[in-house]
Design an enzyme around this catalytic site. Structure first.
Site, PDB file in Angstrom:
ATOM      1  NE  ARG A 296      43.565  84.763  22.644  1.00  0.00           N
ATOM      2  CZ  ARG A 296      44.590  85.608  22.662  1.00  0.00           C
ATOM      3  NH1 ARG A 296      45.130  85.973  23.806  1.00  0.00           N
ATOM      4  NH2 ARG A 296      45.086  86.080  21.536  1.00  0.00           N
ATOM      5  CE1 TYR A 440      39.062  78.043  16.918  1.00  0.00           C
ATOM      6  CE2 TYR A 440      38.066  78.474  14.796  1.00  0.00           C
ATOM      7  CZ  TYR A 440      38.036  77.851  16.011  1.00  0.00           C
ATOM      8  OH  TYR A 440      36.983  77.046  16.308  1.00  0.00           O
ATOM      9  CD  GLU A 441      39.001  83.763  18.491  1.00  0.00           C
ATOM     10  OE1 GLU A 441      39.500  84.838  18.826  1.00  0.00           O
ATOM     11  OE2 GLU A 441      38.025  83.680  17.727  1.00  0.00           O
ATOM     12  N   GLY A 442      44.433  83.353  18.216  1.00  0.00           N
ATOM     13  CA  GLY A 442      45.809  83.403  18.707  1.00  0.00           C
ATOM     14  C   GLY A 442      46.387  82.009  18.725  1.00  0.00           C
TER      15      GLY A 442
END
Lengths: 593, 593
Positions: A296, A440-442
């Site tokens: 992140r 992406y990655e949350g």
């Protein structure tokens, strides 16, 4: 054709002047990171990014990746050779552990390298970026045998790593994972299922690919508490480290995407593939979160990195493009028109980018420094604070930098007028590539929920209160410095608003979780704006001290004052919005939208 | 696969309930526009957009246009047939003059049709859209002979029209145009030069293309005062109306663009092409501006239209996608997870779109109504006000609706998570297509300058003061209506801020034009936000009156209150920014960026 030059001077300012890395030379890793070494890494890394990676950026976009009939994947022309050089030059080893052949330098330096790589070629940078994430996860959760088996080759980049989380029915909600793991008598597992959106799931850059896969062991509890993590190499690694048989994992297809065409986004089919448990049964999420937190921070950095390269080209265009005259009379009377940089509204777009980028860079590096301190400091208090800050700042870095990074790329495109919309100028690629970073990655919405739902409340709000106290200390120590007056004033106001918003959340978010959800994105932006105000105040303080030796420091103050007067006022809108509570959002029936 | 359904109910609300078109039935054109006719146009136009145009939207994006070796251009599969149907059904004739075979209905109805077409297939819609613009310009500036020669076929869409302004060295600054016009003994001119970014410059949809071209007559004064307008048909039109010889104008290439791939963006080469002067020598800009004002309203509408279709698909996704549970406990316990519309932050994205779209739609239609009144009203006072409003609102509609339209499309994409970034869901096309609307027909920065530099000051500020007075009247008349309280309060506050900003500009923008330039974009957004607050107050008043007969009106009030509480607070930031003056923007030397 666009260009990229690594912002080495700015990175030096942060490392040497603002963060003063030399003060940490008593810590492992930092002792090796002398100013000379840092400068050399920045110079050489910048050169590699500019000369090797950037020329492949538009090639990657135009060609994309191709899946062959045998399920192998061809990356764009030049990618395999560039990757080979990247590994041969030892770039992936910068901050990897000495035990695995790494240089053991602070991760902060790897972050700086990563910024340059992500500016020059984000799609390329994702291959080594995810490998580093997978390496860290294995180091954190793997057995000694696993570390020894995969560590050195993943550290060097000879082998790649991937993260396999998403399935068609689940992205955010990993509790819905269906991929199955069946225990075998030899201690291994047979993994079966389909994973989607796997970046670098297949490629022609490395001899082996080490997949980290979330799956559910037969009979595991339902939901997120029944998810385990497995290591599933593309080629089984023999006892002697040589590559053995091909595992039953293959790329079933590539996604067609808006951007990052140079990175292969794969559907991965696991068909009784052999895997080994990483860490404990049903506790896979814990290790995966380590990887995700690293990732992140890296995604936030990508937002900043794409903004930087887009900004550089916007500056060139603004100085080169002759169109109309200044509103206050000709500035280049010898030319048919003035360069468009004479126009305040053009400068608005440039300065919105510049003030964001420079503040965001320090914010990211300052956060990453806490990551190093968390690992290296002998002082428990320092480690506690560092851990608190890493947890608190990660969702802000991820979401705030990518939201604003997209805005910056769009501003840079906009400044180009019609040229910005055409392929040949390269600006529209930056906008398309950076777009994924908000997802992406949350998704950024998930980051905001993580911030208000988890990070604020942790340990009774210890992290955020420590941060507030640090800002108050800074204000107290510098309030009498007249040269810093606008910075202190701006910071004070923003911090008061953030504190107000925090109090509101603590009072209203617990009684009705929807109040927290309704406030989350505005709170995150209020937080990000305030954090950057603090970063700008820190930079201004340093610039005032160093002033006179280099006009660079005067420019820094000008840019910082722009941030305070022209960006920071947005805090008021975010505070007003977040304090409305959930009602305005929840009042409409779902079927009436 | 995405979908599009024309928002007929919302358009009916605007036409019948809010603007009450039936009250204008004494005016030419309006008398024919009975509620039944309006409903029929909306229903049939919506059906055509949904069934014929929308299915070609992704086809157009994937295939793009192709230039053949003979310089002809092939539009995407299905475009020629759809265009043929569009013409055969008589859609282009809706508001064209009866004298040219048109139906003579208010342009407002053509605007509604245009919204539907632009939602369904923006790249397609540009072909007839630019033809209408060229038609209007010829009607405004052309000779009777020219009107008779080109009018009917352009009105019907059998022939297309284009606007040829941009050259490589000039976009915004048309004074730099180099294309030459050499007078011939027969009264015609030979036109030579290169034009770029000509939408629909060549295509396979129509038998003839009527190019309107800005050029400089030999010996003309330098700069903008030496620019003349010419009509240059692809095929010379004989006296009897039949097509004669092929003119020396051809497509030299197509641009590769970020979006609107279904529209051919051409390099046009004029090589002693035969053209005829439109209007007076050296006064070409005047006529071109008529065309541009029409076009600018149309571009704002495109921003809204793309937001609408993106929003519709986001609503579907939010109701269909099951992921995680509501923060306040399961809402669909029988399913593996709740639909994501239970989450306040998901609703934030939807309501940001919805509240913008509905407010913006009324704002555009209300502005277009003034366009009709300007042409049709027998009352000089009404015409004066209508002209003032058209001039004042056009840059706001263009820039505010496209800036926010891009945001809405990005929000709709974001709500889709990873699916939003992939081609198959269609969301990323909306973001790529809408991106051009911030640029063409004058970048949004140019719109902002037009607003603060020209439109505000015209006639001593008459237009803006009239607008303020109208808002004050509305507030005065409705202040005691408790049900409208939040709307009146929000409007009052926003209008006070806009008035404050206007006063600041009048006091500071004249003494230093850079102050006006530095404030322009924030002023435009402050204006747009306030205008939408007024639109929402008008809609709320109507909804309160009609309430009870249909839950639609309650939804309207909910959405409106969202606008007031969750979007309108942005006004404060814009006001604070615009009042900084030019210094923060101008302090940095050009070479120090």
């Amino acid at each position: 054709m666009p260009r990229y030059d690594a912002p080495v001077r700015d990175m030096q300012f942060i490392f040497h002047d603002v963060l003063s890395l030399q003060n940490y030379s008593n810590l492992e890793g930092f002792s090796e990171a002398t100013p000379d070494i840092i400068d050399q890494i920045l110079e050489e890394g910048g050169k590699f990014a500019k000369e090797v990676l950037f020329p492949l950026n538009s090639v990657g976009d135009q060609q994309g990746c191709v899946r062959n009939d045998d399920a192998s994947v061809k990356t764009p022309d030049g990618f395999p050779d560039a990757y080979k050089q990247f590994v041969e030059n030892g770039w992936p080893l910068l901050s990897k552990s000495v035990e695995h052949g790494g240089q053991g330098l602070p991760r902060l330096l790897a972050i700086a390298l990563s910024e340059m790589v992500s500016s020059a070629n984000m799609a390329f940078g994702m291959y080594p970026g995810l490998t580093s994430g997978a390496y860290e996860a294995l180091m954190a959760g793997g057995s000694d045998e696993q570390k020894a088996k995969y560590g050195p080759k993943m550290a060097s980049g000879e082998w790649a790593g991937t993260m396999n989380l998403t399935e068609p029915q689940c992205g955010t909600d990993l509790g819905l994972i269906k991929t199955k793991a069946v225990p075998q008598s030899d201690g291994s597992y047979k993994i079966t299922g389909q994973k989607i959106w796997i970046s670098g799931g297949e490629q022609d850059l490395t001899d082996n690919i080490i997949h980290l896969v979330l799956a559910r062991i037969e009979g595991a509890p339902e939901g997120i508490k029944g998810i385990s993590l497995f290591v599933v190499p593309k080629y089984i690694v023999n006892e002697d480290g040589s590559l053995g048989e091909r595992n039953a994992v293959s790329c079933g297809g590539l996604e067609e995407k808006m951007g990052i065409h140079g990175n292969a986004t794969c559907v991965m089919n696991y068909d009784e593939a052999t895997g080994w448990l990483v860490g404990e049964e049903h506790k896979g999420m814990r290790t995966m979160f380590i990887m995700m937190n690293e990732a992140r921070l890296g995604v936030g950095l990508q937002g900043l990195a794409q903004a930087e390269v887009a900004y550089q080209n916007a500056v060139d265009f603004a100085n080169d493009r002759l169109q109309s005259r200044s509103l206050t009379g000709p500035k280049a009377p010898d030319k048919p028109a003035d360069p468009i940089i004479v126009h305040p509204d053009v400068r608005r777009m440039l300065l919105d980018c510049k003030a964001f980028i420079e503040g965001a860079r320090l914010f990211t590096y300052w956060t990453a420094l806490h990551g190093d301190l968390l690992h290296q400091s002998p002082d428990e208090k320092v480690r506690e604070k560092a851990g608190d800050y890493m947890a608190l700042m990660t969702p802000v870095v991820k979401a705030f930098l990518t939201d604003r990074g997209l805005k910056a790329c769009n501003d840079a495109l906009q400044l180009h007028g019609g040229s910005g919309f055409t392929r040949e100028w390269g600006m529209e690629q930056f906008v398309r590539d950076v777009r994924i970073t908000l997802i992406y990655e949350g998704t950024n919405g998930i980051q905001a929920l993580d911030l208000v739902g988890r990070k604020l409340a942790a340990n009774g709000g210890r992290a955020v209160f420590t941060f507030f106290a640090e800002i108050d200390d800074f204000i107290g120590a510098n309030e009498d410095n007249e040269e810093l007056a606008p910075f202190i004033e701006g910071l004070k106001d923003a911090k008061a608003k953030l504190q107000d918003g925090t109090t509101w959340l603590m009072q209203n978010g617990m009684s009705n979780f929807n109040n927290a959800g309704a406030a989350s994105t505005d709170y995150l932006h209020l937080f990000g704006l305030t954090a950057l105000a603090y970063m700008w105040a820190k930079m201004a303080k340093t610039a005032v001290e160093k002033r006179g030796s280099d006009p660079y420091y005067d420019d820094k103050l000008v840019t910082g004052r722009y941030y305070i007067s022209r960006i920071l006022p947005e805090t008021a809108a975010h505070l007003a919005k977040l304090k409305t509570g959930a009602d305005p959002l929840m009042a409409l029936e779902a079927e009436r939208f």
